[in-house]
Scaffold this motif. Structure first.
Motif, PDB file in Angstrom:
ATOM      1  N   ASN A   1       0.831  -1.215   0.000  1.00  0.00           N
ATOM      2  CA  ASN A   1       0.000   0.000   0.000  1.00  0.00           C
ATOM      3  C   ASN A   1       0.861   1.258   0.000  1.00  0.00           C
ATOM      4  O   ASN A   1       0.561   2.222  -0.714  1.00  0.00           O
ATOM      5  CB  ASN A   1      -0.930   0.010   1.211  1.00  0.00           C
TER       6      ASN A   1
ATOM      7  N   GLN B   1       3.899   1.602  -1.133  1.00  0.00           N
ATOM      8  CA  GLN B   1       4.550   1.774  -2.432  1.00  0.00           C
ATOM      9  C   GLN B   1       3.578   2.323  -3.470  1.00  0.00           C
ATOM     10  O   GLN B   1       3.935   3.186  -4.277  1.00  0.00           O
ATOM     11  CB  GLN B   1       5.134   0.436  -2.900  1.00  0.00           C
ATOM     12  N   ARG B   2       2.342   1.858  -3.448  1.00  0.00           N
ATOM     13  CA  ARG B   2       1.343   2.382  -4.383  1.00  0.00           C
ATOM     14  C   ARG B   2       1.003   3.837  -4.079  1.00  0.00           C
ATOM     15  O   ARG B   2       0.757   4.638  -4.974  1.00  0.00           O
ATOM     16  CB  ARG B   2       0.075   1.525  -4.342  1.00  0.00           C
ATOM     17  N   ASP B   3       1.012   4.183  -2.782  1.00  0.00           N
ATOM     18  CA  ASP B   3       0.631   5.530  -2.380  1.00  0.00           C
ATOM     19  C   ASP B   3       1.622   6.591  -2.857  1.00  0.00           C
ATOM     20  O   ASP B   3       1.283   7.784  -2.889  1.00  0.00           O
ATOM     21  CB  ASP B   3       0.487   5.611  -0.861  1.00  0.00           C
TER      22      ASP B   3
ATOM     23  N   TYR C   1       2.450   7.211  -5.715  1.00  0.00           N
ATOM     24  CA  TYR C   1       1.976   7.794  -6.966  1.00  0.00           C
ATOM     25  C   TYR C   1       0.672   8.578  -6.809  1.00  0.00           C
ATOM     26  O   TYR C   1       0.207   9.200  -7.760  1.00  0.00           O
ATOM     27  CB  TYR C   1       1.811   6.691  -8.010  1.00  0.00           C
ATOM     28  N   THR C   2       0.088   8.551  -5.613  1.00  0.00           N
ATOM     29  CA  THR C   2      -1.181   9.254  -5.419  1.00  0.00           C
ATOM     30  C   THR C   2      -1.085  10.387  -4.400  1.00  0.00           C
ATOM     31  O   THR C   2      -1.931  11.279  -4.403  1.00  0.00           O
ATOM     32  CB  THR C   2      -2.278   8.267  -4.956  1.00  0.00           C
TER      33      THR C   2
ATOM     34  N   THR D   1      -0.312  -5.615  -7.548  1.00  0.00           N
ATOM     35  CA  THR D   1      -0.319  -5.030  -8.887  1.00  0.00           C
ATOM     36  C   THR D   1       1.005  -5.350  -9.586  1.00  0.00           C
ATOM     37  O   THR D   1       1.963  -5.802  -8.944  1.00  0.00           O
ATOM     38  CB  THR D   1      -0.492  -3.511  -8.791  1.00  0.00           C
TER      39      THR D   1
ATOM     40  N   ILE E   1       3.983  -3.751  -7.828  1.00  0.00           N
ATOM     41  CA  ILE E   1       4.324  -4.414  -6.567  1.00  0.00           C
ATOM     42  C   ILE E   1       5.044  -5.725  -6.856  1.00  0.00           C
ATOM     43  O   ILE E   1       6.031  -6.074  -6.191  1.00  0.00           O
ATOM     44  CB  ILE E   1       3.055  -4.663  -5.724  1.00  0.00           C
TER      45      ILE E   1
END
Length: 258
Positions: free
Chosen positions: A149, A151-153, A155-156, A190, A193
């Motif tokens: 989560n 790592q994905r965050d 980009y947001t 994803t 990830i």
């Protein structure tokens, strides 16, 4: 100089709360300080707490260790090998061997056991300057789904500090002597990830750095393309002791029904 804590005389004020107090040789008198010492705090406690903090060990697992390991009907098949591992955590790490605690059962002690190995390793090396420089972690606990989560965050959130910390964590995961990847396979995996965790596991395999994996998913599921995939799991299980630690849901031992 000694400190009176309640009805007990302790060497230092931190002795009462120290996680290793029950087998501390200094506290027991087996090892003695010079008669004229002027220490007002325990150097060992200071280093231990710093190392545990850098390792990000959850509060729930702070007391997971060989001293508190309980052999019972649920873990008896693996108790000998696990106690040997806890007794020789440094040898485990220096050998570059990995450990995978994999079982579909929930609450069977996988995370507790993984953290016990990490704690035992920290106990043994935190006072050795060849291992611990007070700034760089000697071991690290990472919850796989929460890490994914973060790592994905990147980009947001558009947060420079958050991005820096996430990248630093990833770099530490590569280089730390002992890494726990807890609940690997959980959460949303994803392509990015999958790429990132491939790089971590592959690097650690090549550099012979020890990793402990826990999962509720058998390797047959983890190998699926929508999970980790075969390339990652093949590297994950290379030079790895796989222990299907099962049994009852131990969390129910701490469930209070009224």
């Amino acid at each position: 100089m000694s400190i009176l804590t309640g009805t007990t005389t302790e060497l230092f004020s931190t002795c009462e709360t120290c996680v290793v107090k029950d087998w501390c040789k200094l506290r027991s008198g087996e090892v003695k300080l010079p008669p004229q010492h002027t220490l007002t705090y325990c150097v060992g406690y200071d280093k231990l707490e710093k190392a545990i903090g850098l390792a990000k060990i959850p509060k729930e697992y702070r007391t997971a260790n060989l001293h508190n390991y309980v052999e019972d009907a649920d873990n008896t098949d693996f108790a000998t090998i696990l106690k040997d591992l806890l007794s020789n955590s440094v040898g485990f790490v220096t050998s570059g061997t990995n450990l995978a605690l994999i079982n579909r059962g929930k609450g069977t002690g996988k995370s507790w056991t993984a953290n016990a190995v990490l704690n035992e390793f920290i106990y043994k090396v935190c006072r050795d300057p060849q291992w611990f420089d007070y700034e760089t972690p000697v071991g690290m606990y990472v919850k796989f789904g929460a890490w994914a989560n973060r790592q994905r965050d990147i980009y947001t959130r558009n947060d420079e500090k958050f991005t820096y910390e996430a990248h630093r964590e990833l770099n530490q995961m590569n280089n730390v002597p002992l890494l726990i990847l807890d609940d690997i396979g959980s959460g949303r995996i994803t392509p990015i990830i999958r790429d990132l965790i491939y790089d971590v596991i592959d690097f650690r395999k090549e550099e012979q750095k020890s990793t402990i994996f826990t999962s509720n998913f058998p390797d047959s599921i983890l190998r699926q393309d929508d999970m980790l995939g075969d390339m990652i799991v093949s590297r994950m299980l290379y030079n790895t002791m796989v222990i299907p630690l099962g049994g009852r849901d131990r969390r129910e031992d701490n469930t209070y029904k009224y």
